[in-house]
Design a protein around this motif. Structure first.
Motif, short mmCIF file in Angstrom:
data_model
loop_
_atom_site.label_atom_id
_atom_site.label_comp_id
_atom_site.label_asym_id
_atom_site.label_seq_id
_atom_site.Cartn_x
_atom_site.Cartn_y
_atom_site.Cartn_z
N GLU A 181 2.46 1.62 -3.42
CA GLU A 181 1.48 2.02 -4.45
C GLU A 181 1.17 3.51 -4.36
O GLU A 181 1.07 4.19 -5.38
N ARG A 182 1.01 4.02 -3.16
CA ARG A 182 0.72 5.45 -2.99
C ARG A 182 1.90 6.29 -3.48
O ARG A 182 1.71 7.33 -4.12
N LEU A 209 0.83 -1.21 0.00
CA LEU A 209 0.00 0.00 0.00
C LEU A 209 0.86 1.26 0.00
O LEU A 209 0.61 2.21 -0.76
#
Length: 289
Positions: free
Chosen positions: A27-28, A24
């Motif tokens: 990905e950000r 996560l």
């Protein structure tokens, strides 16, 4: 169950627990960089303009750029730059020293290096490139980010404060990104980069440090211990060591920069109190040079 098996199982379970958070975060971070295929610096099939050249035998009328040709008596063809899937390798130090953080409000150096490595992999994969950790197969496709995250998390920590990539895992004509704190023995760097250059491997050295390692804010009586427990130093006046420490850090960085430049590589630094987006953008742009 043997002690070794139990240790491996515990490590695997811990890695699995951290996997969603790592993916996560990466990905950000990767979403902040617009991916694109890196050119090969020669004419061929691609989308980007490469050069104008005089039309020759075999060039059809359709290939001629009539707007450019109208400015002279000759006819010109607009070439595009060749693009194809390139291969990038990543290596993140697993030395014990990478587990350091000077504050609970900051990530460890290892956590930041892993996020940067995985985010860079995601951007490269989205741009149609092959990516793999050094010593592992490099593959295409966005789906590779999951296996890469697992490999990053499951790589065992080194027994000492530092470690080094293996020169025999280098492969010709690829790019390599090395993320480490480079605070232990760096005698391996120059010969490793010389071997890489001989194989046509280009790349980047990224030094990841905690702000405490950048500024040495310590004062008074301080006991310094390395994360592995191999080194210890008792100081009654830590502030008195600051100037010498900062001088040695600057000398070390100069040595790393010279080694990188000699091999045609790049070197830069990143502190864990800085936003990682800048470092990621720099890594991506530098690999495309």
């Amino acid at each position: 169950m043997t002690a070794t098996t139990a240790h491996l199982r515990a490590g695997a379970e811990a890695a699995s627990a951290d996997l969603p958070g790592l993916i996560l975060s990466a990905e950000r971070l990767a979403a902040m960089v617009a991916p694109g295929a890196h050119g090969l610096r020669r004419a061929g099939m691609g989308e980007d303009f490469w050069q104008y050249r005089p039309a020759g035998i075999g060039d059809s009328a359709r290939a001629i750029d009539w707007r450019r040709s109208a400015r002279s008596d000759a006819q010109f063809v607009r070439d595009r730059e060749a693009q194809s899937a390139q291969t990038a390798r990543l290596w993140v130090s697993s030395g014990q020293g990478m587990s350091y953080s000077g504050s609970e409000l900051r990530p460890t150096k290892l956590a930041r290096a892993r996020v940067l490595a995985l985010a860079l992999a995601m951007v490269l994969l989205r741009g149609g490139e092959k990516v793999g950790l050094l010593g592992h197969p490099a593959r295409l496709g966005r789906a590779q980010s999951g296996p890469l995250a697992e490999q990053l998390l499951r790589r065992p920590m080194a027994t000492g404060d530092g470690d080094a990539p293996k020169a025999d895992e280098l492969r010709p004509n690829q790019r390599l990104v090395i993320l480490s704190d480079f605070l232990t023995d760096i005698d391996w760097v120059a010969p490793f980069l010389a071997r890489a250059a001989a194989l046509g491997v280009s790349g980047v050295l990224l030094q990841v440090l905690d702000p405490d390692e950048e500024t040495f804010p310590f004062d008074g009586a301080v006991t310094f211990r390395s994360p592995s427990g191999g080194l210890r130093h008792d100081s009654h006046d830590a502030a008195g060591l600051r100037e010498a420490y900062l001088m040695r850090l600057a000398e070390r960085r100069d040595r790393l920069r010279r080694a990188a430049e000699t091999a045609g590589w790049y070197f830069t630094c990143h502190s864990t109190d800085q936003a990682p987006a800048h470092a990621l953008g720099w890594l991506y742009q530098t690999l495309g040079r």
